[in-house]
Design an enzyme around this catalytic site. Structure first.
Site, PDB file in Angstrom:
ATOM      1  N   SER A 182       0.831  -1.199   0.000  1.00 18.42           N
ATOM      2  CA  SER A 182       0.000   0.000   0.000  1.00 18.42           C
ATOM      3  C   SER A 182       0.862   1.243   0.000  1.00 18.42           C
ATOM      4  CB  SER A 182      -0.872  -0.001   1.246  1.00 18.42           C
ATOM      5  OG  SER A 182      -0.021   0.076   2.369  1.00 18.42           O
ATOM      6  N   LYS A 183       0.209   2.324  -0.341  1.00 21.65           N
ATOM      7  CA  LYS A 183       0.878   3.616  -0.442  1.00 21.65           C
ATOM      8  C   LYS A 183       1.629   3.995   0.830  1.00 21.65           C
ATOM      9  CE  LYS A 183      -2.464   5.937  -3.133  1.00 21.65           C
ATOM     10  NZ  LYS A 183      -3.484   6.923  -3.157  1.00 21.65           N
TER      11      LYS A 183
END
Ligand code: GLU
Length: 482
Positions: free
Chosen positions: A257-258
């Site tokens: 994820s970011k």
């Protein structure tokens, strides 16, 4: 394989919601390679039916990313093909027709429940500790009554009817046999009230329409597959092969994820990763070469890959391993000329044009990404700022440093052939003859001409710097001690 005589057709079906996620590149790579290996076709379809998440321009970002990675497609919204449109928003009336067909066949129904009703339903279910689901209250409406309400202009969605107590199974090409009980499958919305199909209707209609034979997608879609299998059955269409790929993970095993990793293909490109290295690294995500090789090109991947060798556990996307791979490609896999070409966008504006071929051999081994070129070579073309302390270091004294610099200046001034080896011999012989500590002497010299304590080999560096710059810097350093 279910359709042995049919051409193998695979696809990615990204939603244009902003950046191109590295997971999309990963899916594209495996879908493309599998199609290539089987003399098939790889297709891109844009699933842009979720208008809330739609981001203008992101489709182009995906095409650019795939082009950069060298993953070509044979059909898609940009290149066309026999199954146009390849962009779902351009075909809305078709999905409506298919949804209505299911209503006629008794496999779907109109639902008039408002957002408020659904919210309330969910709250009550949560209070009862039930999993949120649609309670099917509109499923019991007669078709005549429902149609009357539709004709009267009432807002509606179309939901699919999911049977009770049925085990829905499929032979997943990566996971083996998977079964899910229909009791945990919701009466999925197929057509939304805004006239757009949901992902579930769109994906089934288009995968069928586009004759996709193998659906290779991320494991997050496994729970959707029973819905899709039911739809294939309701429409009377032949099932494709499903192959659910593992999900890329952060080093702590959470979904990539970011927050914990860079997830956009574009940012890897901007940071100076080579597309070949990133692609090669992605090949190793959940798949391993039969000879346990780490470094191989795309053709080799195509030749060697098979769905059987794909694992189900989520591979960890480890930036350190990618860095290693990138450095390896910069050092060994591309020619000097190719690296020079790739470095062009990363050169600072004041980088002298003819310097690169001279410095690259000196710093190539130390480049992790192409972007490193700026910092690693800065002292070759920008002025350096020196302080006395930098030159003295921990083990020397101001007197010694001044002596080292004075004597070196004399030697360098006398040099007629500005070449690394003869200069090194002269300076080393002087150091030894004077009985100086070699480490201290060469460190002073290094810091004086580069401003740094770590550099490429010192005399190669001095050769590239040239006599004028070297003398200027030595004199500047010396001036600090007078
Ligand atoms: N539109 C879906 C996505 O955004 C495609 C999923 C699939 O491959 O079926 O990932």
């Amino acid at each position: 394989m279910k359709n042995p005589k049919k051409t193998i057709r695979t696809r990615i079906a990204p939603s244009p919601t902003g950046l191109m996620h590295i997971g999309t590149a990963y899916m594209a790579l495996f879908n493309y390679a599998f199609a290539q290996k089987n003399s098939g076709q790889f297709i891109i379809r844009i699933e842009d039916t979720d208008r809330q998440r739609f981001v203008e321009g992101s489709e182009q970002v995906i095409f650019d990313g795939l082009k950069w990675l060298g993953i070509p497609h044979t059909e898609g919204p940009d290149v066309g093909g026999p199954h146009v449109p390849y962009r779902q928003s351009e075909n809305l009336s078709m999905y409506k027709k298919f949804a209505e067909e299911l209503i006629e066949k008794g496999y779907a129904y109109y639902c008039f429940c408002s957002v408020e009703t659904l919210d309330e339903m969910r709250k009550q279910q949560q209070a009862r500790k039930e999993l949120p689901h649609y309670d099917r209250r509109c499923r019991v409406l007669s078709i005549e009554e429902a149609k009357k309400r539709v004709d009267a202009g009432e807002k509606y969605v179309i939901r699919m009817k999911v049977p009770d107590h049925e085990v829905i199974g499929w032979d997943d090409a990566i996971r083996g046999h998977v079964e899910i009980n229909s009791d945990v499958v919701d009466d999925q919305v197929l057509m939304k009230s805004d006239g757009f199909p949901t992902y579930h209707l769109g994906v089934v209609v288009d995968d069928h329409r586009m004759e996709i034979t193998h659906i290779m997608r991320g494991e997050e879609w496994i729970s959707s597959t029973p819905k899709h299998i039911l739809l294939y059955r309701y429409f009377g269409w032949e099932l494709p092969v499903f192959a659910h790929m593992p999900l890329l993970r952060n080093p702590d095993r959470s979904k990539m994820s970011k927050r914990k990793n860079d997830v956009s293909v574009q940012s890897y490109r901007e940071k100076g990763y080579l597309s070949e290295a990133l692609r090669n690294y992605l090949c190793l995500m959940g798949w391993s070469h039969p000879q346990e090789k780490d470094v191989f090109n795309l053709n080799e991947f195509i030749a060697k890959m098979s769905l059987e060798r794909i694992q189900t556990t989520g591979p960890i996307f480890d930036i350190n391993k990618l860095n290693w791979m990138n450095g390896k490609y910069i050092r060994e896999m591309l020619s000097l000329d190719e690296i020079i070409e790739r470095l062009q966008p990363f050169l600072p504006a004041d980088f002298p044009k003819d310097l690169l071929p001279k410095v690259l051999p000196l710093v190539r081994d130390r480049l992790v990404t192409l972007k490193d070129i700026g910092l690693l070579t800065e002292f070759f073309y920008r002025n350096i700022a020196l302080k006395k302390e930098d030159l003295i270091g921990k083990k020397s004294t101001a007197d010694k440093v001044k002596m080292y610099l004075d004597e070196s200046i004399k030697k360098f001034e006398a040099v007629t052939e500005w070449k690394a080896l003869p200069m090194e011999t002269v300076l080393r012989d002087m150091c030894d003859a004077k009985g100086w500590n070699r480490g201290a002497f060469f460190m002073t010299l290094r810091v004086a001409v580069t401003g740094r304590t770590t550099t490429p080999p010192l005399f190669d560096t001095i050769e590239v710097l040239g006599k004028e710059t070297t003398m200027k810097r030595l004199n500047q350093a010396c001036a600090l001690f007078t």
